[in-house]
Design an enzyme around this catalytic site. Structure first.
Site, PDB file in Angstrom:
ATOM      1  N   HIS A 175       2.063   8.251   8.361  1.00 42.00           N
ATOM      2  CA  HIS A 175       0.898   8.263   9.252  1.00 42.00           C
ATOM      3  C   HIS A 175       0.674   6.866   9.801  1.00 42.00           C
ATOM      4  O   HIS A 175       0.527   5.904   9.049  1.00 42.00           O
ATOM      5  CB  HIS A 175      -0.338   8.777   8.507  1.00 42.00           C
ATOM      6  N   GLU A 178      -2.071   4.081   8.699  1.00 39.23           N
ATOM      7  CA  GLU A 178      -2.188   3.706   7.283  1.00 39.23           C
ATOM      8  C   GLU A 178      -1.370   2.435   7.018  1.00 39.23           C
ATOM      9  O   GLU A 178      -0.347   2.445   6.343  1.00 39.23           O
ATOM     10  CB  GLU A 178      -1.751   4.886   6.408  1.00 39.23           C
ATOM     11  N   ARG A 233      -2.552   8.440  14.557  1.00 38.37           N
ATOM     12  CA  ARG A 233      -2.013   8.957  13.299  1.00 38.37           C
ATOM     13  C   ARG A 233      -0.631   9.595  13.456  1.00 38.37           C
ATOM     14  O   ARG A 233       0.241   9.451  12.606  1.00 38.37           O
ATOM     15  CB  ARG A 233      -2.996  10.001  12.759  1.00 38.37           C
ATOM     16  N   HIS A 303       1.030   6.647   1.108  1.00 37.53           N
ATOM     17  CA  HIS A 303      -0.012   6.887   2.103  1.00 37.53           C
ATOM     18  C   HIS A 303      -1.263   6.081   1.733  1.00 37.53           C
ATOM     19  O   HIS A 303      -1.289   5.378   0.732  1.00 37.53           O
ATOM     20  CB  HIS A 303      -0.383   8.375   2.144  1.00 37.53           C
ATOM     21  N   GLU A 377      -1.698   7.794  -2.604  1.00 33.54           N
ATOM     22  CA  GLU A 377      -2.760   7.458  -1.653  1.00 33.54           C
ATOM     23  C   GLU A 377      -3.361   6.147  -2.142  1.00 33.54           C
ATOM     24  O   GLU A 377      -4.083   6.119  -3.139  1.00 33.54           O
ATOM     25  CB  GLU A 377      -3.827   8.559  -1.599  1.00 33.54           C
TER      26      GLU A 377
END
Length: 416
Positions: A175, A178, A233, A303, A377
């Site tokens: 993405h 990020e 994104r 991510h 994440e």
């Protein structure tokens, strides 16, 4: 809910907004079904950017929702929140100020740094430099070009061997917005190379295994976030018959494709694409992993944000066949990460830990037979969200290294 009357009157189409003055990021806390309905109606009526979860359909009662709201809609949103008595807080008072505040030490567009968010051109030069100056441990390989013609390059880290070695695949930057993700892949490469020979674990890892590192997966999108729209994104592909650009590469893999948590609307940030692997970037990665399936033992994808360590499945609520083992590894890795700065991560399968999302790379890799498949994440939990300041690159990468090394050591011990 009289506020719904305003939606049709005030909804207008926004042009691609490259400046974010006066925009805010809200955390709203829906606790009633009518709160959920209200948020979904809001998303249909005006242009809001879902940060967490990733689209309106994933909103459920009892789960916080982070949304970026354009300045022209602030009065409307405040009215909605007041009339619905929905609990909320403002995470970011002015998005443009947060964007400007990411670079703590001022811009240096040409010089590579492991504690800055480097542009694609700087990363590309770094890839060439790191490979040529560490020829005994690094080789580079193009796996194809992006939609806009940029080269996707994988760095293969490991002691040279006459026979193929088992490997770990690590990718960053699926993405585009990020930014902490590609920063970690660069950090990992540097850490692996500079500690080889002095760190027993890293030396053993690179002697016995290879690590394939894709520093930036969604190169076109990442470049676009530096030049046009920091909040972009998706990929940058164009489809005939639609004026909307790009698809979500992490909804484009052939794993429960375009079912839960993905959109068939080309304008959506979670658009699944026209077909599985319709995005050339996804096809290039999938082809590489398929081609090297016999040696790739682990798949790690980085991510942000939310501080989670996830594993399959995200496209179904069913548990993976090796759920208990994956949970044990994730909890051990999260514990290792926490040991440095006390940063707390939550571990679990994607669908139940964060939200259902079909077409993800980790589920696809797992179903292909890559047993150890994990999604990180990274920081934070919403204070900065996608706009994590450069001052947090070093601590974020340092702690994440501990988790990745924990997983790598486990994989290495369980190769045969």
């Amino acid at each position: 809910m009289k506020v719904l009357l305003f939606f049709g009157l005030l909804a207008i189409a926004l042009a691609d907004n490259t400046r974010f003055e006066g925009e805010k990021v809200f955390r709203v806390k829906p606790v009633l079904d009518e709160h959920v309905t209200l948020i979904k109606d809001l998303a249909k009526s005006i242009e809001v950017d879902f940060w967490s979860p990733e689209n309106a359909e994933q909103v459920t009662a009892g789960t916080d929702v982070d949304i970026r709201v354009p300045a022209i809609y602030l009065d409307l949103v405040y009215t909605m929140l007041q009339q619905s008595e929905m609990e909320h807080e403002v995470l970011i008072e002015d998005v443009q100020r947060a964007v400007d505040g990411q670079a703590d030490t001022g811009p240096s567009p040409r010089a590579h740094s492991y504690t800055k968010y480097n542009t694609w051109s700087v990363i590309e030069s770094w890839i060439d430099s790191i490979a040529s100056s560490n020829a005994n441990l690094v080789s580079k390989q193009s796996i194809g070009n992006t939609y806009e013609g940029r080269t996707m390059t994988i760095l293969k880290l490991g002691k040279k061997s006459s026979s193929s070695k088992p490997a770990i695949f690590l990718d960053c930057g699926i993405h585009a917005r990020e930014w902490i993700s590609p920063a970690f892949c660069q950090w990992f490469v540097n850490e692996a190379l500079t500690t080889y020979g002095s760190d027993a674990q890293m030396t053993s890892l690179l002697d016995q295994m290879d690590v394939f590192v894709l520093p930036v997966f969604n190169v076109d999108g990442y470049h676009y976030t530096h030049t046009n729209n920091r909040m972009w994104r998706k990929t940058r592909s164009r489809k005939s018959g639609s004026s909307c650009i790009g698809a979500d590469p992490n909804r484009n893999f052939d794993a429960g494709w375009c079912t839960l948590g993905a959109s068939s609307n080309p304008c959506s940030d979670t658009y699944c694409g026209a077909t599985p692997e319709s995005e050339i970037e996804v096809k290039n990665v999938a082809n590489f992993i398929r081609k090297n399936k016999s040696v790739i033992k682990a798949y790690l994808t980085i991510h942000s944000y939310s501080q989670l360590l996830l594993f399959p499945y995200s496209y179904t609520y069913d548990l993976a066949a090796t759920h208990n083992e994956l949970m044990s590894i994730a909890e051990g890795a999260s514990s290792a990460l926490r040991s440095l700065y006390g940063t707390r991560y939550t571990s679990g399968p994607g669908a139940t830990t964060i939200y259902p999302a079909a077409g993800g790379s980790d589920d696809w890799a797992y179903d292909l037979g890559v047993k150890y498949s994990f999604t990180f994440e990274l920081r934070d939990t919403g204070r900065y969200g996608f706009l994590l300041p450069e001052s947090q690159i070093k601590p974020t990468c340092e702690e994440t290294m501990l988790a990745v090394k924990y997983i790598a050591a486990y994989v290495q011990k369980n190769l045969y």
